[in-house]
Design a protein around this motif. Structure first.
Motif: not given
Length: 143
Positions: A139-143, A19-27
């Protein structure tokens, strides 16, 4: 003759790391998208479009190309994250396409009334940009 065995496959990352890896790209994509939104809207401003807008669009297009490549390389294994990556990829593809089409309209070699009318309708990236932000926020809410 001894046969070499392939190295064992790496263990999948735990879900929080995925999730963190995907969030980094999405951010990064959401940040880049804000600049692209301004560039696309600038392509639709009345009157001549300045050369800086073309450079801004080129930078945005390049950024999305790199983000799309990074997105593809993410080691995701959880099915819902794989699905989220695919959806994000489609949204990034749209943004890149929209930037490209905006530049084509703004800097056409053979301007005509129809092209100019279409260009003047450009006002940003629209709903797909909102969808990418919502995906990131979910995804951020899931993190």
């Amino acid at each position: 003759m001894t046969r070499l065995r392939p190295p064992p496959a790496p263990l999948p990352l735990p879900r929080p790391a995925q999730v963190r890896a995907l969030l980094a790209v999405l951010d990064e994509a959401v940040t880049a998208q804000q600049r692209a939104d301004v560039a696309v809207a600038s392509c639709g401003e009345p009157g001549p479009v300045c050369g800086q807008v073309a450079r801004d669009c080129c930078d945005a297009s390049s950024a999305f190309l790199h983000l799309r490549a990074r997105l593809r390389k993410l080691p995701l294994t959880d099915p819902d994250l794989v699905q989220a990556r695919a959806y994000a990829g489609r949204l990034l593809d749209y943004v890149q396409w929209m930037v490209h089409q905006s530049v084509n309209l703004a800097f056409t070699v053979h301007p005509d009334a129809r092209t100019e009318a279409a260009r003047l309708q450009l006002n940003g990236l629209g709903r797909p940009a909102d969808d990418l932000r919502r995906l990131r926020d979910t995804l951020k809410a899931e993190e």
